[in-house]
Enzyme design. Structure first.
Site, PDB file in Angstrom:
ATOM      1  N   SER A 135      45.852  39.547  42.525  1.00 23.62           N
ATOM      2  CA  SER A 135      45.197  38.252  42.695  1.00 23.62           C
ATOM      3  C   SER A 135      45.866  37.288  41.721  1.00 23.62           C
ATOM      4  CB  SER A 135      43.712  38.401  42.366  1.00 23.62           C
ATOM      5  OG  SER A 135      43.075  37.145  42.365  1.00 23.62           O
ATOM      6  N   LYS A 161      47.343  37.899  46.910  1.00 20.62           N
ATOM      7  CA  LYS A 161      46.231  36.950  47.093  1.00 20.62           C
ATOM      8  C   LYS A 161      46.480  35.778  46.166  1.00 20.62           C
ATOM      9  CE  LYS A 161      41.442  37.072  45.319  1.00 20.62           C
ATOM     10  NZ  LYS A 161      40.216  37.912  45.277  1.00 20.62           N
ATOM     11  N   LYS A 163      44.867  32.050  44.704  1.00 18.41           N
ATOM     12  CA  LYS A 163      43.665  31.236  44.580  1.00 18.41           C
ATOM     13  C   LYS A 163      43.991  29.829  45.071  1.00 18.41           C
ATOM     14  CE  LYS A 163      40.905  34.152  42.367  1.00 18.41           C
ATOM     15  NZ  LYS A 163      39.557  34.504  42.850  1.00 18.41           N
ATOM     16  N   ASP A 188      41.980  32.844  48.366  1.00 18.58           N
ATOM     17  CA  ASP A 188      40.594  32.941  47.887  1.00 18.58           C
ATOM     18  C   ASP A 188      40.192  31.575  47.349  1.00 18.58           C
ATOM     19  OD1 ASP A 188      38.130  33.565  46.833  1.00 18.58           O
ATOM     20  OD2 ASP A 188      38.848  35.122  45.446  1.00 18.58           O
ATOM     21  N   GLU A 213      39.180  34.153  51.840  1.00 13.37           N
ATOM     22  CA  GLU A 213      38.046  34.675  51.078  1.00 13.37           C
ATOM     23  C   GLU A 213      37.145  33.534  50.601  1.00 13.37           C
ATOM     24  OE1 GLU A 213      39.313  37.304  47.935  1.00 13.37           O
ATOM     25  OE2 GLU A 213      37.298  37.463  47.082  1.00 13.37           O
ATOM     26  N   ASP A 238      32.711  37.133  49.524  1.00 13.12           N
ATOM     27  CA  ASP A 238      32.658  37.708  48.180  1.00 13.12           C
ATOM     28  C   ASP A 238      31.340  37.241  47.554  1.00 13.12           C
ATOM     29  OD1 ASP A 238      32.906  38.117  45.414  1.00 13.12           O
ATOM     30  OD2 ASP A 238      34.922  37.318  45.219  1.00 13.12           O
ATOM     31  N   LYS A 262      32.189  44.168  45.189  1.00 15.55           N
ATOM     32  CA  LYS A 262      32.302  44.292  43.731  1.00 15.55           C
ATOM     33  C   LYS A 262      31.031  44.981  43.280  1.00 15.55           C
ATOM     34  CE  LYS A 262      35.007  40.066  43.075  1.00 15.55           C
ATOM     35  NZ  LYS A 262      34.961  38.642  42.726  1.00 15.55           N
ATOM     36  N   GLY A 290      37.771  42.603  42.218  1.00 14.17           N
ATOM     37  CA  GLY A 290      37.890  42.814  40.779  1.00 14.17           C
ATOM     38  C   GLY A 290      37.370  41.605  40.037  1.00 14.17           C
TER      39      GLY A 290
HETATM   40  O1  OSB Z   1      36.852  35.794  43.324  1.00 14.79           O
HETATM   41  O2  OSB Z   1      37.778  37.670  43.373  1.00 14.79           O
HETATM   42  C1  OSB Z   1      37.379  36.709  42.721  1.00 14.79           C
HETATM   43  C2  OSB Z   1      38.360  37.116  39.052  1.00 14.79           C
HETATM   44  C3  OSB Z   1      37.228  36.635  38.436  1.00 14.79           C
HETATM   45  C4  OSB Z   1      36.198  36.139  39.200  1.00 14.79           C
HETATM   46  C5  OSB Z   1      36.284  36.146  40.590  1.00 14.79           C
HETATM   47  C6  OSB Z   1      37.401  36.659  41.226  1.00 14.79           C
HETATM   48  C7  OSB Z   1      38.479  37.114  40.435  1.00 14.79           C
HETATM   49  C8  OSB Z   1      39.733  37.591  40.985  1.00 14.79           C
HETATM   50  C9  OSB Z   1      40.538  38.554  40.148  1.00 14.79           C
HETATM   51  O3  OSB Z   1      40.194  37.219  42.039  1.00 14.79           O
HETATM   52  C10 OSB Z   1      40.503  39.918  40.688  1.00 14.79           C
HETATM   53  C11 OSB Z   1      41.058  40.938  39.729  1.00 14.79           C
HETATM   54  O4  OSB Z   1      40.321  41.485  38.893  1.00 14.79           O
HETATM   55  O5  OSB Z   1      42.248  41.213  39.830  1.00 14.79           O
HETATM   56 MG    MG Z   2      36.835  36.271  45.373  1.00 15.74          MG
END
Ligand code: OSB
Ligand code: MG
Length: 370
Positions: A135, A161, A163, A188, A213, A238, A262, A290
């Site tokens: 991510s 992925k 953001k 995401d 996402e 999510d 999660k 995560g």
């Molecule tokens: O939306 O998936 C998410 C990290 C912190 C809070 C929300 C998210 C995330 C990530 C990181 O996308 C995922 C990771 O731990 O690699």
């Molecule tokens: Mg997410």
């Protein structure tokens, strides 16, 4: 299982590089590590709540409060014969899923050690390696994002992925797609958009994204069902999913075609397995999300991701993606085939470096059975 002692560590640990999402930028991670001793066996848990309530309403401080004032008295009230009893033990406390999950992790760790099994065997997981994705946060420029993506491709991550947020969406996604035309790619949004932004997502259709996402509000399912009806690209939820009831609602209304699980967001491993099962019977694939976990929380995620309906790569990158060094020794390392190996020792199968844990601890408290 008779819980004898609970040690809580409020930690702050630097991230290898800043992580930017639509709700903010982190340069370090705060969380709570729980160490539980029962019948002479030690188990570990990590709270996924953040310093700030930007992703969810819980924070490190609310979780500390809920754990110490409300959950621990219920934990010490009597023996636990099966970790699956934990959610009902904690049910009087409404919400606060991340606080509950912290303690439940340590209970699963202890129970599986007592059974002489690795946690993934104990929950019926079917794999000894899990496929991982990475991510990638919003970068200062699109060019830097593309370079970051190519760097992770070079290491061997097979699913990317990125953001997105308003103003850093379509162009970023197009540039990354052009750089990696054949690689599974997803975006995401962390709830940064409204239904009136639907045309933006329609413009993403020809990028052949694996999924989009959580485009809409963190507490919405209904409007996601409207958006999903307009798109070929699957929506993955999510933030909106906290329970099996939410998962059923989302699936039955067609609000998503994929769910990110999660364990912290759904209140622990028992509920995470239940959400997995609901999705499996509905034919909806899941993947393991995560929350920038250290090796302690990562180990729980890796065990969870061995269940059969985890059919897409998870946000389960290697330890050194976020922390160097990690709190565990050895850390999770990236296998050349794009996977992490599932620990085989009993329980979570990790070794916490107590010296490192102590060095990142801001506040520690010990609670003993009264
Ligand atoms: O939306 O998936 C998410 C990290 C912190 C809070 C929300 C998210 C995330 C990530 C990181 O996308 C995922 C990771 O731990 O690699
Ligand atoms: Mg997410």
């Amino acid at each position: 299982m008779n819980i004898e002692q609970v040690d809580l560590y409020h930690i702050r640990i630097p991230l290898v590089s800043p992580f930017e999402t639509s709700f903010g930028t982190s340069t370090e991670r705060e969380s709570i590590i729980a160490r539980i001793t029962a019948d002479g066996v030690t188990g570990w848990g990590e709270c996924v709540a953040d310093q700030e309530p930007g992703y969810a309403y819980e924070t490190v401080v609310t979780a500390w409060h809920i754990i110490t004032d409300f959950l621990l008295p219920r934990l010490f009230a009597g023996p636990i014969s099966d970790p699956r009893e934990t959610p009902s033990r904690f049910a009087w406390v409404r919400g606060h899923q991340m606080a509950k999950a912290t303690l439940e992790s340590a209970i699963w760790d202890i129970a599986s050690q007592q059974a002489g099994k690795s946690l993934h065997d104990y929950i019926g997981g079917a794999r000894d390696r899990v496929v991982v994705g990475v991510s990638i946060g919003i970068q200062p420029t699109t060019q830097q994002l593309v370079e970051k993506v190519l760097g992770f491709r070079e290491i061997g991550y097979t699913r990317i992925k990125i953001k997105i947020k308003p103003g850093r969406d379509l162009n970023d996604a197009r540039a990354v797609r052009a750089a990696i035309p054949d690689v599974p790619l997803m975006v995401d949004a962390n709830s940064a958009y409204r239904l009136s932004d639907a045309s933006l997502f329609e413009q993403m259709e020809d990028l052949n994204l694996l999924m989009i996402e959580q485009p809409l509000a963190y507490d919405d399912i209904y409007e996601h069902s409207k958006l999903q009806a307009m798109l070929r690209t699957p929506i993955c939820l999510d933030e909106s999913i906290h329970s099996t009831a939410d998962a059923r609602f989302a699936i039955e209304t067609g609000a998503c075609r994929i769910i990110n699980i999660k364990q912290g967001r759904v209140g622990g491993l028992t509920n995470a397995i239940a959400v997995h099962d609901v999705c499996a019977s509905a034919g909806v694939p899941v993947w393991c999300g995560g929350m920038l976990e250290t090796g302690i929380g990562r180990a729980l995620n890796v065990a969870l991701a061995t269940l059969p309906n985890f059919r897409l790569p998870g946000d389960l990158s290697a330890s050194n993606r976020y922390y160097n060094p990690d709190l565990i020794e050895p850390p999770f390392v990236f296998n050349a085939d794009g996977t992490l190996s599932v620990p085989t020792e009993p329980g979570l199968g990790i070794h916490v470096d107590q010296g490192r844990l102590d060095r990142v601890t801001l506040r520690k408290a010990t609670f003993c059975k009264p």
